[in-house]
Design a protein around this motif. Sequence first.
Motif, PDB file in Angstrom:
ATOM      1  N   GLU A 194      75.947  54.901 -31.820  1.00  4.52           N
ATOM      2  CA  GLU A 194      75.171  54.154 -32.807  1.00  4.52           C
ATOM      3  C   GLU A 194      73.709  54.102 -32.338  1.00  4.52           C
ATOM      4  O   GLU A 194      73.444  53.980 -31.135  1.00  4.52           O
ATOM      5  CB  GLU A 194      75.746  52.749 -32.999  1.00  4.52           C
ATOM      6  CG  GLU A 194      77.170  52.817 -33.555  1.00  4.52           C
ATOM      7  CD  GLU A 194      77.698  51.504 -34.098  1.00  4.52           C
ATOM      8  OE1 GLU A 194      76.961  50.512 -34.142  1.00  4.52           O
ATOM      9  OE2 GLU A 194      78.888  51.498 -34.490  1.00  4.52           O
ATOM     10  N   HIS A 195      72.816  54.184 -33.312  1.00  2.00           N
ATOM     11  CA  HIS A 195      71.391  54.244 -32.966  1.00  2.00           C
ATOM     12  C   HIS A 195      70.774  52.861 -32.964  1.00  2.00           C
ATOM     13  O   HIS A 195      69.916  52.529 -33.778  1.00  2.00           O
ATOM     14  CB  HIS A 195      70.668  55.235 -33.884  1.00  2.00           C
ATOM     15  CG  HIS A 195      71.103  56.636 -33.599  1.00  2.00           C
ATOM     16  ND1 HIS A 195      70.486  57.439 -32.665  1.00  2.00           N
ATOM     17  CD2 HIS A 195      72.166  57.336 -34.046  1.00  2.00           C
ATOM     18  CE1 HIS A 195      71.135  58.585 -32.575  1.00  2.00           C
ATOM     19  NE2 HIS A 195      72.169  58.536 -33.417  1.00  2.00           N
ATOM     20  N   GLY A 196      71.257  52.071 -32.026  1.00  2.00           N
ATOM     21  CA  GLY A 196      70.733  50.724 -31.865  1.00  2.00           C
ATOM     22  C   GLY A 196      71.089  50.208 -30.490  1.00  2.00           C
ATOM     23  O   GLY A 196      72.002  50.716 -29.827  1.00  2.00           O
ATOM     24  N   ASN A 197      70.361  49.197 -30.060  1.00  2.00           N
ATOM     25  CA  ASN A 197      70.633  48.552 -28.779  1.00  2.00           C
ATOM     26  C   ASN A 197      72.038  47.929 -28.802  1.00  2.00           C
ATOM     27  O   ASN A 197      72.501  47.445 -29.836  1.00  2.00           O
ATOM     28  CB  ASN A 197      69.568  47.468 -28.553  1.00  2.00           C
ATOM     29  CG  ASN A 197      69.730  46.748 -27.240  1.00  2.00           C
ATOM     30  OD1 ASN A 197      70.424  45.745 -27.137  1.00  2.00           O
ATOM     31  ND2 ASN A 197      69.080  47.279 -26.209  1.00  2.00           N
ATOM     32  N   TRP A 198      72.695  47.902 -27.647  1.00  5.40           N
ATOM     33  CA  TRP A 198      74.091  47.433 -27.592  1.00  5.40           C
ATOM     34  C   TRP A 198      74.247  46.008 -28.104  1.00  5.40           C
ATOM     35  O   TRP A 198      75.289  45.665 -28.679  1.00  5.40           O
ATOM     36  CB  TRP A 198      74.633  47.553 -26.167  1.00  5.40           C
ATOM     37  CG  TRP A 198      74.022  46.602 -25.174  1.00  5.40           C
ATOM     38  CD1 TRP A 198      72.868  46.766 -24.464  1.00  5.40           C
ATOM     39  CD2 TRP A 198      74.543  45.321 -24.793  1.00  5.40           C
ATOM     40  NE1 TRP A 198      72.629  45.667 -23.668  1.00  5.40           N
ATOM     41  CE2 TRP A 198      73.645  44.771 -23.847  1.00  5.40           C
ATOM     42  CE3 TRP A 198      75.668  44.589 -25.145  1.00  5.40           C
ATOM     43  CZ2 TRP A 198      73.839  43.515 -23.265  1.00  5.40           C
ATOM     44  CZ3 TRP A 198      75.871  43.340 -24.564  1.00  5.40           C
ATOM     45  CH2 TRP A 198      74.966  42.825 -23.638  1.00  5.40           C
ATOM     46  N   LYS A 199      73.203  45.180 -27.948  1.00  3.01           N
ATOM     47  CA  LYS A 199      73.327  43.786 -28.404  1.00  3.01           C
ATOM     48  C   LYS A 199      73.359  43.708 -29.925  1.00  3.01           C
ATOM     49  O   LYS A 199      74.019  42.832 -30.494  1.00  3.01           O
ATOM     50  CB  LYS A 199      72.191  42.928 -27.824  1.00  3.01           C
ATOM     51  CG  LYS A 199      72.249  42.842 -26.296  1.00  3.01           C
ATOM     52  CD  LYS A 199      71.241  41.896 -25.709  1.00  3.01           C
ATOM     53  CE  LYS A 199      69.809  42.376 -25.756  1.00  3.01           C
ATOM     54  NZ  LYS A 199      69.565  43.631 -24.970  1.00  3.01           N
ATOM     55  N   LEU A 200      72.680  44.624 -30.587  1.00  2.00           N
ATOM     56  CA  LEU A 200      72.763  44.649 -32.055  1.00  2.00           C
ATOM     57  C   LEU A 200      74.178  45.013 -32.501  1.00  2.00           C
ATOM     58  O   LEU A 200      74.683  44.502 -33.500  1.00  2.00           O
ATOM     59  CB  LEU A 200      71.757  45.652 -32.638  1.00  2.00           C
ATOM     60  CG  LEU A 200      70.278  45.289 -32.478  1.00  2.00           C
ATOM     61  CD1 LEU A 200      69.399  46.437 -32.998  1.00  2.00           C
ATOM     62  CD2 LEU A 200      69.947  43.995 -33.227  1.00  2.00           C
ATOM     63  N   VAL A 201      74.825  45.911 -31.747  1.00  4.00           N
ATOM     64  CA  VAL A 201      76.206  46.297 -32.068  1.00  4.00           C
ATOM     65  C   VAL A 201      77.130  45.083 -31.927  1.00  4.00           C
ATOM     66  O   VAL A 201      77.951  44.789 -32.799  1.00  4.00           O
ATOM     67  CB  VAL A 201      76.686  47.444 -31.148  1.00  4.00           C
ATOM     68  CG1 VAL A 201      78.135  47.804 -31.435  1.00  4.00           C
ATOM     69  CG2 VAL A 201      75.779  48.668 -31.289  1.00  4.00           C
ATOM     70  N   MET A 202      76.960  44.361 -30.831  1.00  2.00           N
ATOM     71  CA  MET A 202      77.828  43.205 -30.578  1.00  2.00           C
ATOM     72  C   MET A 202      77.543  42.071 -31.560  1.00  2.00           C
ATOM     73  O   MET A 202      78.464  41.437 -32.086  1.00  2.00           O
ATOM     74  CB  MET A 202      77.646  42.719 -29.139  1.00  2.00           C
ATOM     75  CG  MET A 202      78.133  43.670 -28.081  1.00  2.00           C
ATOM     76  SD  MET A 202      79.845  44.216 -28.321  1.00  2.00           S
ATOM     77  CE  MET A 202      80.715  42.645 -28.288  1.00  2.00           C
ATOM     78  N   GLU A 203      76.272  41.814 -31.811  1.00  2.00           N
ATOM     79  CA  GLU A 203      75.930  40.717 -32.724  1.00  2.00           C
ATOM     80  C   GLU A 203      76.505  40.988 -34.108  1.00  2.00           C
ATOM     81  O   GLU A 203      77.016  40.081 -34.766  1.00  2.00           O
ATOM     82  CB  GLU A 203      74.399  40.565 -32.809  1.00  2.00           C
ATOM     83  CG  GLU A 203      73.791  40.014 -31.528  1.00  2.00           C
ATOM     84  CD  GLU A 203      72.302  40.284 -31.401  1.00  2.00           C
ATOM     85  OE1 GLU A 203      71.784  40.118 -30.296  1.00  2.00           O
ATOM     86  OE2 GLU A 203      71.668  40.677 -32.411  1.00  2.00           O
ATOM     87  N   ASN A 204      76.435  42.229 -34.511  1.00  2.00           N
ATOM     88  CA  ASN A 204      76.957  42.602 -35.823  1.00  2.00           C
ATOM     89  C   ASN A 204      78.467  42.357 -35.898  1.00  2.00           C
ATOM     90  O   ASN A 204      78.998  41.926 -36.920  1.00  2.00           O
ATOM     91  CB  ASN A 204      76.631  44.064 -36.085  1.00  2.00           C
ATOM     92  CG  ASN A 204      77.259  44.565 -37.360  1.00  2.00           C
ATOM     93  OD1 ASN A 204      76.915  44.106 -38.436  1.00  2.00           O
ATOM     94  ND2 ASN A 204      78.216  45.474 -37.246  1.00  2.00           N
ATOM     95  N   ASN A 205      79.145  42.614 -34.782  1.00  2.00           N
ATOM     96  CA  ASN A 205      80.599  42.398 -34.784  1.00  2.00           C
ATOM     97  C   ASN A 205      80.974  40.922 -34.857  1.00  2.00           C
ATOM     98  O   ASN A 205      82.065  40.578 -35.305  1.00  2.00           O
ATOM     99  CB  ASN A 205      81.237  43.001 -33.533  1.00  2.00           C
ATOM    100  CG  ASN A 205      82.678  42.552 -33.394  1.00  2.00           C
ATOM    101  OD1 ASN A 205      82.983  41.649 -32.610  1.00  2.00           O
ATOM    102  ND2 ASN A 205      83.558  43.136 -34.178  1.00  2.00           N
ATOM    103  N   ARG A 206      80.092  40.064 -34.382  1.00  2.00           N
ATOM    104  CA  ARG A 206      80.471  38.664 -34.209  1.00  2.00           C
ATOM    105  C   ARG A 206      80.304  37.827 -35.478  1.00  2.00           C
ATOM    106  O   ARG A 206      80.369  36.599 -35.412  1.00  2.00           O
ATOM    107  CB  ARG A 206      79.678  38.030 -33.057  1.00  2.00           C
ATOM    108  CG  ARG A 206      79.927  38.620 -31.656  1.00  2.00           C
ATOM    109  CD  ARG A 206      81.371  38.843 -31.316  1.00  2.00           C
ATOM    110  NE  ARG A 206      81.587  38.967 -29.860  1.00  2.00           N
ATOM    111  CZ  ARG A 206      82.477  39.760 -29.304  1.00  2.00           C
ATOM    112  NH1 ARG A 206      83.232  40.544 -30.064  1.00  2.00           N
ATOM    113  NH2 ARG A 206      82.643  39.793 -28.004  1.00  2.00           N
TER     114      ARG A 206
END
Length: 426
Positions: A194-206
Motif C-alpha cells: 500500500e502506498h501509505g505510511n504504516w500508521k495510515l494503514v492501521m488507523e484505517n483498520n481501526r
Amino acid sequence: MTTFAPPAGPVTGALPLPVRRRPGFSLEGPFYTSAEIFAEDIDRVFSSQWIFAGTEAEIPRTGDYLTVTFGHQSVIVIRDGDDVRAMHNVCRHRGTRLLDETCGTVGNIVCGYHKWTYRTNGELMFAPAQPPNFDKTCFALRSVHVRSLDGLIFICLAADPPADIDTVAGLVSPYLAPHGLKNAKVAARSEIVEHGNWKLVMENNRECYHCDNHPELICTFFPTYGYEPDEIPPNLLPAYDRFLAAENDLHAKCDAAGLPYEAIEELDGRDVGFRIQRESLDGAGESFSADGSAVCRRSLGGFTDKRLGRLSMHVQPNFWSHVLSDHAVVFSVLPLTVSTTVVRTTWLVDAEAEEGIDYDLDELTTVWNHTNEQDGEIVARAQLGVSSPAYEPGPYAPSEYQVEKFCSWYIDAMNAGEPRPEPAGR
Ligand code: 3BY
Ligand code: FES
C-alpha cells in the motif's frame, strides 16, 4: 491519558522527544512523511514491542519458514520440531541476508554468499574452509523472542520484551483455543504494497466510519462497528436493528456452547494493546460472503453451528484478524518505507478441507481481496493528503475511538522504546 502540551510547531527533522500529539486529533504530517520518524518507528516500536509475524499453520513442518521484514530489520520465523523459532535474517559471517522469500521450506539455512549453513534451530553447523580452531558454537544466528498465542505467532526483537504478552495470552486463549488455529491449513495468502505510511494503514483498520467504501464487506460486517447506541446515524438504524437481533441470537448460541464473546479491550495504556470480541455478522451470520452463508463446508474447530459470527482480535501495532466458524483471515502490517507498507493476508481453513470440494478459492477470498484493494486506495489518497503543507490534524469522530487509542498507544511506545536495541540472544 496523555497530557496535551500544544506542539511548538510541526515535528520536523530529528525527532524531539518526548513525541506529543493533540488527543482526539489525527497525528501531525511528519509522523507520516518524515524519514527520521520512520526510522524511530522501526527502532522504538517495531523492534521494541511484540509484533505479529504469522501463524503456526503456515509453518507446519520442520524447515517451513516465514520471513518478516520491516524497515531495516528482517527476521526468519521457522518450524524446528515442536518449536517455532525466530532469528535475525542476517548471516553471522559477513551479514548477508539469508532468506529472500516471504515463505518457503529449507533443510538447513544456507547463506548464498560463502555457504555458511545453519540448522533450523539457528546453530551454525557448517562453515567451509575455516581454521581447525574455529568455534562454530560462537556463531549461531541471533535469536529473537517468539510466542505463539494459540497458533498466532508474535515476535519481539528487544532484549527484554514486554512481559505483558503472558497476561494477554491468558486472556485471549479461551476465545481462540476452540478454533484450533494451530492445526488449520493455509488456503490462500496475499501480499500487497500500500502506498501509505504504516500508521495510515492501521488507523484505517481501526474504524468503520469509512465502511461505505466496502460494499462487499458490509454485506456481513455491521457498519455500526465502533458506534455507541446513542450515536448511530439515521442511515445505519436499520442495520443496527438487525445487529441487535443477531447479537441476541449469537449470545444465546455462545452461552449454550460455552464460547466467550464479551469484549476485552485494552488498546492503550499497556505494552501489548489488544482487543478481542466475538460479534455477529449480518445476513446468514456465518461468514464473509454476499449473503453471509459459509464459504467453506468444513468447520474450523469442529462446530456444528455455523452461525457463530466473527471472533475478532486486534493487537497493536500491526495485527487484526477474524476467526469465523468456517475460516479465519489474519492480517499483518509491515512497514517497508516511510510511505509504503506491506499488508499480508492469510486465509486459514480446517486441515481436512479440500479446495474445489469444500471451498472455492475465489469465494473464500473475494470479500477481503476487494476490501484490501479499497483500503489500499484509501490509504494512498490519505498519504497524498497528509503530505501536503495544507494538512493539519483533524478531529476524530466518536466512532473512531479505536484510532485515538492506536495513536495514544503509538505515542507511548515511541516515548518508552529504546533506540536501536541490541538484538536478543547471544
Ligand atoms: O477490524 C476490521 O477488520 C474492520 C474492518 C473494517 C473496519 N475494521 C474495524
Ligand atoms: Fe554468509 Fe559469508 S556472508 S557465508
